[in-house]
Design a protein around this motif. Structure first.
Motif, PDB file in Angstrom:
ATOM      1  N   ASP A  12       1.073  -1.482   0.178  1.00  0.00           N
ATOM      2  CA  ASP A  12      -0.009   0.237  -0.029  1.00  0.00           C
ATOM      3  C   ASP A  12       1.032   0.894   0.194  1.00  0.00           C
ATOM      4  O   ASP A  12       0.688   1.723  -0.837  1.00  0.00           O
ATOM      5  CB  ASP A  12      -0.776   0.018   1.247  1.00  0.00           C
ATOM      6  N   THR A  13       2.153   1.350   0.740  1.00  0.00           N
ATOM      7  CA  THR A  13       3.029   2.262   1.489  1.00  0.00           C
ATOM      8  C   THR A  13       3.727   2.439  -0.347  1.00  0.00           C
ATOM      9  O   THR A  13       3.790   4.127  -1.067  1.00  0.00           O
ATOM     10  CB  THR A  13       3.887   2.279   2.230  1.00  0.00           C
ATOM     11  N   LYS A  16       1.517   4.449  -2.767  1.00  0.00           N
ATOM     12  CA  LYS A  16       1.414   5.906  -2.552  1.00  0.00           C
ATOM     13  C   LYS A  16       2.860   6.646  -3.230  1.00  0.00           C
ATOM     14  O   LYS A  16       2.343   7.433  -3.464  1.00  0.00           O
ATOM     15  CB  LYS A  16       0.932   5.993  -1.271  1.00  0.00           C
ATOM     16  N   SER A  58      10.711   2.115   1.520  1.00  0.00           N
ATOM     17  CA  SER A  58       8.934   3.122   1.714  1.00  0.00           C
ATOM     18  C   SER A  58       8.844   3.817   3.529  1.00  0.00           C
ATOM     19  O   SER A  58       7.930   4.893   3.589  1.00  0.00           O
ATOM     20  CB  SER A  58       8.267   2.261   1.979  1.00  0.00           C
ATOM     21  N   GLY A  59      10.028   3.275   4.110  1.00  0.00           N
ATOM     22  CA  GLY A  59       9.911   4.199   5.464  1.00  0.00           C
ATOM     23  C   GLY A  59      11.785   3.400   6.760  1.00  0.00           C
ATOM     24  O   GLY A  59      12.750   2.469   5.878  1.00  0.00           O
ATOM     25  N   ARG A  81       8.400   9.238   9.195  1.00  0.00           N
ATOM     26  CA  ARG A  81       7.090   9.160   9.226  1.00  0.00           C
ATOM     27  C   ARG A  81       6.610  10.429  10.169  1.00  0.00           C
ATOM     28  O   ARG A  81       6.284  10.582  10.469  1.00  0.00           O
ATOM     29  CB  ARG A  81       6.227   7.827   9.588  1.00  0.00           C
ATOM     30  N   SER A  85       3.858  14.347   7.992  1.00  0.00           N
ATOM     31  CA  SER A  85       2.605  12.892   8.110  1.00  0.00           C
ATOM     32  C   SER A  85       1.969  12.484   9.266  1.00  0.00           C
ATOM     33  O   SER A  85       0.565  12.092   9.078  1.00  0.00           O
ATOM     34  CB  SER A  85       3.499  11.477   7.891  1.00  0.00           C
ATOM     35  N   THR A 164       1.223  -1.461   8.169  1.00  0.00           N
ATOM     36  CA  THR A 164       0.189  -2.480   7.152  1.00  0.00           C
ATOM     37  C   THR A 164      -0.831  -3.658   7.889  1.00  0.00           C
ATOM     38  O   THR A 164      -1.471  -3.744   8.365  1.00  0.00           O
ATOM     39  CB  THR A 164      -0.125  -2.992   5.395  1.00  0.00           C
ATOM     40  N   LYS A 179      -2.797   4.295   9.850  1.00  0.00           N
ATOM     41  CA  LYS A 179      -2.153   4.165   9.708  1.00  0.00           C
ATOM     42  C   LYS A 179      -1.238   4.798   9.607  1.00  0.00           C
ATOM     43  O   LYS A 179      -2.527   5.953   8.259  1.00  0.00           O
ATOM     44  CB  LYS A 179      -1.848   2.602   8.329  1.00  0.00           C
ATOM     45  N   TYR A 181       1.390   6.915   7.201  1.00  0.00           N
ATOM     46  CA  TYR A 181       1.387   7.029   5.330  1.00  0.00           C
ATOM     47  C   TYR A 181       2.527   8.322   5.616  1.00  0.00           C
ATOM     48  O   TYR A 181       2.152   9.215   5.915  1.00  0.00           O
ATOM     49  CB  TYR A 181       0.816   7.664   4.362  1.00  0.00           C
TER      50      TYR A 181
END
Length: 435
Positions: A12-13, A16, A58-59, A81, A85, A164, A179, A181
């Motif tokens: 999902d990330t 995005k 992503s993170g 994050r 965020s 997630t 969540k 993001y």
């Protein structure tokens, strides 16, 4: 030629992030690598580097996992994050009439939560944040229980997570969960950083690299010119192998000096320098000292000047060693055969646990395993044949084939396919090695 950027993270990330990458299609090609479980991070990181110039994680979670596993070989960034965020998530919670003073979080540090709340003039009674101890080595159920128990004990009204899987687990239990993001401005900022980092790396890799090697008399007299020539011939064979491994060109200068022309991307790795020192040390002679200097520059002229300055540092030492000088005038060294001997000792002593375990299981030399790993990094793929391995390790094709077959036998690779370029002779096996 555009950069190729691998994007690694939860499905999902990553999706995005990809909505923002469309703005940068004229500057880079973005290739997604999505996982459903953090345990897939290491494999995806290794796979992504086969055709990527740079990585975006992503993170902090996937980045830290890959970093601790020592599988990151390309320039990398991760999207944090904190900041905007967290503000966006708090705004969502306020719209849902959630008391933002009573929450638990995981990817955010307690200090980040407190400072954000202070900026909003909100006083927290207690901050509940999960401590990853900077390793992100945790079990999903353990993290889910941390949040669930706080909610069950009525200490919190909602959960803010960066994962997630935690989001889905707790949502099934009916717990208010959000969540975290990255925002589009934050994603955009780190894409720009990744592109800049990739461009700098490409420029550096394309820089000229020159290595000047000088054979020196240790002070002992040679019985004849023939004795010196025999030592010189032995050393020349290692120079040729080393130059070939680094995709360069070798030129002799006079009686006792050599120049190697290549590019920075091929020669900069410290393991290459240590390999040069150890291999020449093994075939050298106690009557000579091998001094060398490596220089980087945008032109051949600049690179050779820097190499000559580095060589002067080496000439001041009474043992085999190499110094390195970059385009900014920074000098590194000395790198000597003793450094490589310590490296080999460290590996066999178990400091490199992965290499030690493979060596014990297969009975292969840890030095060979380490060099195979370096070869995979250098050619940027783990698809090999016996000819490539024999050339890089300096062993016979038969020995290289034996090493590859042993790795396959013990589960560290597989034969991808067999090809035959002639109707007679042994078919060539192509191996995929995972070490």
């Amino acid at each position: 030629m555009n950069l190729k950027i691998g994007v690694i993270g939860s499905e999902d990330t990553v999706e995005k992030i990809l909505t923002v990458t469309k703005e940068f299609q004229d500057k880079a090609e973005f290739v997604p690598f999505k996982y459903t479980d953090k345990s897939e991070t290491i494999e995806l990181t290794q796979k992504s580097q086969e055709n990527s110039d740079i990585l975006i994680f992503s993170g902090q979670g996937p980045y830290t996992i890959a970093l601790n596993a020592e599988v990151i070989k390309k320039p990398s960034v991760y999207i944090p994050r904190s900041g905007t965020s967290f503000y966006r998530t708090l705004w969502q919670m306020r719209d849902d009439n959630i008391d933002i003073k009573r929450i638990s979080t995981d990817v955010l540090l307690a200090k980040e939560v407190v400072e954000t709340m202070e900026e909003l003039d909100i006083v927290l009674d207690k901050t509940y944040t999960y401590d990853f101890k900077y390793t992100f080595d945790f079990e999903y159920n353990e993290l889910a229980d941390f949040h669930y128990n706080l909610w069950k004990d009525e200490k919190i009204d909602a959960v803010v997570t960066g994962f997630t899987k935690i989001f889905l687990l707790l949502k099934e239990k009916g717990i208010p969960i959000y969540k975290l993001y990255p925002t589009k401005p934050l994603i955009r900022e780190y894409i720009n950083k990744a592109i800049l980092l990739g461009r700098v790396k490409k420029v550096q890799d394309a820089q000229v690299a020159i290595q000047v090697i000088k054979i020196r008399n240790r002070g002992e007299n040679f019985s004849s010119d023939y004795e010196f020539m025999m030592i010189k011939n032995k050393l020349e064979s290692t120079f040729i192998q080393y130059t070939r491994d680094n995709f360069g060109a070798l030129f002799p200068l006079g009686r006792d000096e050599y120049l190697i022309f290549t590019n920075r991307g091929s020669i900069e790795n410290i393991y290459n320098i240590l390999d040069f020192q150890s291999n020449t040390y093994m075939v050298g002679d106690s009557k000579v000292i091998l001094s060398s200097g490596i220089g980087f520059g945008d032109t051949i002229y600049e690179a050779e000047i820097n190499a000559r300055i580095a060589l002067r540092h080496s000439l001041r030492k009474d043992y085999d060693c190499t110094f390195l000088m970059d385009e900014l005038g920074n000098v590194s060294g000395p790198f000597s055969s003793e450094d490589n001997m310590r490296l080999t000792y460290d590996m066999s002593s178990g400091k490199n646990e992965e290499i030690r375990e493979i060596s014990e299981k297969t009975s292969l030399s840890p030095v060979y395993i380490s060099k195979l790993q370096a070869l995979i990094v250098k050619i940027n793929k783990n698809i090999l044949d016996a000819n490539v391995v024999s050339s890089y390790l300096g062993i016979s094709t038969r020995s290289a084939r034996r090493i590859l077959n042993v790795l396959v036998k013990f589960g560290f690779g597989e034969v991808k396919y067999t090809e035959s370029k002639a109707k007679t002779g042994r078919p060539r096996k192509i191996y995929e090695i995972n070490i």
